[in-house]
Design an enzyme around this catalytic site. Structure first.
Site, PDB file in Angstrom:
ATOM      1  N   ALA A  15      33.523  41.516  31.546  1.00 26.60           N
ATOM      2  CA  ALA A  15      33.914  41.377  30.508  1.00 26.60           C
ATOM      3  C   ALA A  15      34.451  42.098  29.234  1.00 26.60           C
ATOM      4  O   ALA A  15      34.659  42.102  28.992  1.00 26.60           O
ATOM      5  CB  ALA A  15      32.456  40.462  30.248  1.00 26.60           C
ATOM      6  N   ARG A  39      30.118  47.587  32.937  1.00 25.21           N
ATOM      7  CA  ARG A  39      29.558  49.197  33.678  1.00 25.21           C
ATOM      8  C   ARG A  39      29.533  50.069  31.966  1.00 25.21           C
ATOM      9  O   ARG A  39      28.590  50.449  31.285  1.00 25.21           O
ATOM     10  CB  ARG A  39      29.629  49.592  33.878  1.00 25.21           C
ATOM     11  CG  ARG A  39      29.538  49.663  35.523  1.00 25.21           C
ATOM     12  CD  ARG A  39      30.891  50.557  37.156  1.00 25.21           C
ATOM     13  NE  ARG A  39      31.859  49.668  37.049  1.00 25.21           N
ATOM     14  CZ  ARG A  39      32.602  50.703  37.288  1.00 25.21           C
ATOM     15  NH1 ARG A  39      32.608  51.062  38.272  1.00 25.21           N
ATOM     16  NH2 ARG A  39      34.258  49.862  37.141  1.00 25.21           N
ATOM     17  N   TYR A 158      42.419  45.973  50.167  1.00 24.85           N
ATOM     18  CA  TYR A 158      42.197  45.484  48.427  1.00 24.85           C
ATOM     19  C   TYR A 158      42.476  43.612  49.073  1.00 24.85           C
ATOM     20  O   TYR A 158      41.428  42.954  48.901  1.00 24.85           O
ATOM     21  CB  TYR A 158      43.053  45.962  47.687  1.00 24.85           C
ATOM     22  CG  TYR A 158      42.669  45.157  46.806  1.00 24.85           C
ATOM     23  CD1 TYR A 158      42.307  44.920  45.693  1.00 24.85           C
ATOM     24  CD2 TYR A 158      44.417  43.451  46.313  1.00 24.85           C
ATOM     25  CE1 TYR A 158      42.091  43.616  44.603  1.00 24.85           C
ATOM     26  CE2 TYR A 158      44.399  42.925  45.397  1.00 24.85           C
ATOM     27  CZ  TYR A 158      42.945  42.795  44.552  1.00 24.85           C
ATOM     28  OH  TYR A 158      43.186  42.336  43.375  1.00 24.85           O
ATOM     29  N   GLY A 189      49.146  35.859  40.577  1.00 29.59           N
ATOM     30  CA  GLY A 189      49.763  37.159  40.904  1.00 29.59           C
ATOM     31  C   GLY A 189      49.603  37.989  40.698  1.00 29.59           C
ATOM     32  O   GLY A 189      48.649  38.344  39.176  1.00 29.59           O
TER      33      GLY A 189
HETATM   34  P1  NDP Z   1      40.501  44.810  34.969  1.00 22.87           P
HETATM   35  O1  NDP Z   1      40.603  46.352  35.322  1.00 22.87           O
HETATM   36  O2  NDP Z   1      41.207  45.215  33.556  1.00 22.87           O
HETATM   37  O3  NDP Z   1      39.256  44.380  34.516  1.00 22.87           O
HETATM   38  C1  NDP Z   1      38.313  44.858  35.761  1.00 22.87           C
HETATM   39  C2  NDP Z   1      36.918  44.875  35.090  1.00 22.87           C
HETATM   40  O4  NDP Z   1      36.239  44.477  35.954  1.00 22.87           O
HETATM   41  C3  NDP Z   1      36.296  45.621  34.436  1.00 22.87           C
HETATM   42  O5  NDP Z   1      35.865  44.805  33.626  1.00 22.87           O
HETATM   43  C4  NDP Z   1      35.596  46.547  34.336  1.00 22.87           C
HETATM   44  O6  NDP Z   1      34.368  46.645  33.673  1.00 22.87           O
HETATM   45  C5  NDP Z   1      34.670  45.341  35.810  1.00 22.87           C
HETATM   46  N1  NDP Z   1      34.335  45.952  37.502  1.00 22.87           N
HETATM   47  C6  NDP Z   1      34.782  47.047  38.282  1.00 22.87           C
HETATM   48  N2  NDP Z   1      34.581  47.429  38.523  1.00 22.87           N
HETATM   49  C7  NDP Z   1      32.920  46.545  38.327  1.00 22.87           C
HETATM   50  C8  NDP Z   1      31.601  47.353  38.519  1.00 22.87           C
HETATM   51  N3  NDP Z   1      31.741  48.359  39.743  1.00 22.87           N
HETATM   52  N4  NDP Z   1      30.658  46.597  38.211  1.00 22.87           N
HETATM   53  C9  NDP Z   1      30.499  45.486  37.083  1.00 22.87           C
HETATM   54  N5  NDP Z   1      31.688  45.735  36.631  1.00 22.87           N
HETATM   55  C10 NDP Z   1      33.372  46.015  37.378  1.00 22.87           C
HETATM   56  O7  NDP Z   1      40.844  44.318  36.095  1.00 22.87           O
HETATM   57  P2  NDP Z   1      42.025  42.656  35.906  1.00 22.87           P
HETATM   58  O8  NDP Z   1      41.078  42.002  34.755  1.00 22.87           O
HETATM   59  O9  NDP Z   1      43.300  42.789  36.577  1.00 22.87           O
HETATM   60  O10 NDP Z   1      41.061  41.939  37.546  1.00 22.87           O
HETATM   61  C11 NDP Z   1      39.901  41.529  37.214  1.00 22.87           C
HETATM   62  C12 NDP Z   1      39.551  40.207  38.077  1.00 22.87           C
HETATM   63  O11 NDP Z   1      41.169  39.985  38.908  1.00 22.87           O
HETATM   64  C13 NDP Z   1      39.530  41.410  39.856  1.00 22.87           C
HETATM   65  O12 NDP Z   1      38.634  41.238  40.087  1.00 22.87           O
HETATM   66  C14 NDP Z   1      40.691  41.564  39.907  1.00 22.87           C
HETATM   67  O13 NDP Z   1      40.694  41.650  41.606  1.00 22.87           O
HETATM   68  C15 NDP Z   1      41.311  40.126  40.321  1.00 22.87           C
HETATM   69  N6  NDP Z   1      42.977  39.921  39.968  1.00 22.87           N
HETATM   70  C16 NDP Z   1      43.601  41.073  39.038  1.00 22.87           C
HETATM   71  C17 NDP Z   1      45.276  40.680  39.419  1.00 22.87           C
HETATM   72  C18 NDP Z   1      46.094  41.527  38.498  1.00 22.87           C
HETATM   73  O14 NDP Z   1      47.907  41.294  38.927  1.00 22.87           O
HETATM   74  N7  NDP Z   1      45.888  41.761  37.044  1.00 22.87           N
HETATM   75  C19 NDP Z   1      45.512  39.389  40.235  1.00 22.87           C
HETATM   76  C20 NDP Z   1      44.908  38.859  40.705  1.00 22.87           C
HETATM   77  C21 NDP Z   1      43.583  39.499  40.663  1.00 22.87           C
HETATM   78  P3  NDP Z   1      33.725  48.022  34.072  1.00 22.87           P
HETATM   79  O15 NDP Z   1      34.714  49.540  34.140  1.00 22.87           O
HETATM   80  O16 NDP Z   1      33.972  48.306  32.545  1.00 22.87           O
HETATM   81  O17 NDP Z   1      32.749  47.949  34.998  1.00 22.87           O
HETATM   82  C1  8X3 Z   2      46.106  41.706  42.119  1.00 25.06           C
HETATM   83  C2  8X3 Z   2      47.487  41.177  41.811  1.00 25.06           C
HETATM   84  O1  8X3 Z   2      49.429  41.390  43.449  1.00 25.06           O
HETATM   85  O2  8X3 Z   2      48.773  43.823  42.519  1.00 25.06           O
HETATM   86  O3  8X3 Z   2      45.598  40.954  42.418  1.00 25.06           O
HETATM   87  O4  8X3 Z   2      47.660  42.518  44.783  1.00 25.06           O
HETATM   88  S1  8X3 Z   2      48.148  42.082  43.664  1.00 25.06           S
END
Ligand code: NDP
Ligand code: 8X3
Length: 259
Positions: A15, A39, A158, A189
């Site tokens: 979050a 975290r 990934y 995406g």
């Molecule tokens: P961000 O990096 O902006 O957010 C990632 C979040 O995950 C942060 O709040 C981080 O919090 C938390 N996180 C990471 N590792 C841990 C951990 N070990 N324990 C607890 N919390 C953790 O990325 P997104 O918002 O883009 O990513 C959110 C999700 O969406 C992910 O699962 C990603 O794979 C997925 N996704 C993203 C896409 C993109 O293009 N951005 C596309 C498709 C899917 P903190 O570091 O404070 O712990």
């Molecule tokens: C995150 C989107 O295309 O970088 O899941 O894998 S991509």
């Protein structure tokens, strides 16, 4: 009848940034109470303060690393009584590391992705879903990815973790059949968040280049999609949503030139 989120208890992992933060804003506006997990405590606290000011949202902060099984189990088991009955779980915490070839990339990076995106998601699910079954309602939303459907160069580990999220979502729904608990897998995406900064370990230029010349999705676009999924009537299970920017048609096809 649409499912109301008023006073519902929603746990969002990850979050503190990106999609998770946007989800918190959308769900708070819809009247939910939120357990915000990640975290970085200071980010969670700033978000909680913002939601309190804007929507008078009640929040509870869980500063937890989802890779740490004992910490996850202890945090969920130790929730105060008023927060124990979780209505919606959004398994969003996740990350990617690097874009090196599978046979050359860092084993430590593989482990971080696998431990966060697969095992972390499983730990939280294992801690929360029995309560949903016992209380007779609940909804699990997993954040998968286009990467589950299409593998790209340098992304194999990934992509494998997100293929696992797809399998885990399908498997959880099968195992929950006969209960009212719902399961949704959201597969975005390109979304511009901190995701690429984390992948490239703070290299902003490299991170920005991922979205150069195109219009990516915003985290709000995904939060809006999740809001739709969790507010459907109780008999409707949105199993998966694959959502792409208009400028993207596959992992390998991105139109650059629109901006
Ligand atoms: P961000 O990096 O902006 O957010 C990632 C979040 O995950 C942060 O709040 C981080 O919090 C938390 N996180 C990471 N590792 C841990 C951990 N070990 N324990 C607890 N919390 C953790 O990325 P997104 O918002 O883009 O990513 C959110 C999700 O969406 C992910 O699962 C990603 O794979 C997925 N996704 C993203 C896409 C993109 O293009 N951005 C596309 C498709 C899917 P903190 O570091 O404070 O712990
Ligand atoms: C995150 C989107 O295309 O970088 O899941 O894998 S991509």
């Amino acid at each position: 009848m649409a499912t109301s989120l008023t006073d519902k208890c929603i746990l969002i992992t990850g979050a503190s940034s990106g999609i998770g933060t946007s989800c918190a804003r959308f769900l708070a506006q819809a009247g939910a109470r939120l357990i915000l997990a990640a975290r970085r405590k200071e980010k969670l606290q700033a978000l909680a303060d913002e939601l309190q000011t804007n929507y008078q949202t009640r929040t509870l902060l869980l500063c937890v690393d989802v890779q740490d099984r004992q910490a996850v189990m202890t945090a969920i088991a130790g929730l105060p009584a008023a927060w124990k009955a979780i209505d919606v779980l959004i398994n969003n915490a996740g990350l990617s590391r690097g874009l090196e070839k599978q046979y050359e990339s860092s084993v430590q990076d593989w482990e971080e992705m696998i431990d966060t995106n697969i095992k972390g998601l499983l730990y939280v699910t294992r801690a929360v879903v029995p309560g949903m079954v016992a209380q007779g309602h609940g909804h699990v939303v997993n954040i998968g990815s286009i990467a589950a459907r299409q593998t790209y160069a340098g992304g194999s580990v990934y992509c494998a973790t997100k293929a696992a999220v797809k399998a885990l979502s399908e498997g959880l729904k099968i195992d929950l059949l006969g209960t009212p608990v719902r399961v949704t897998n959201i597969e975005p995406g390109l979304v511009e968040t901190e995701f690429s900064n984390v992948r490239f370990r703070g290299d902003d230029t490299k991170a920005k280049s991922v979205y150069t010349g195109m219009t990516p999705l915003t985290p709000d676009d995904i939060a809006d999609t999740i809001l739709f999924a969790v507010t459907r009537p109780a008999h409707v299970n949105i199993s998966e949503i694959f959502v792409m920017p208009t400028d993207q048609s596959s992992v390998a096809h991105v139109h650059r030139g629109s901006v």
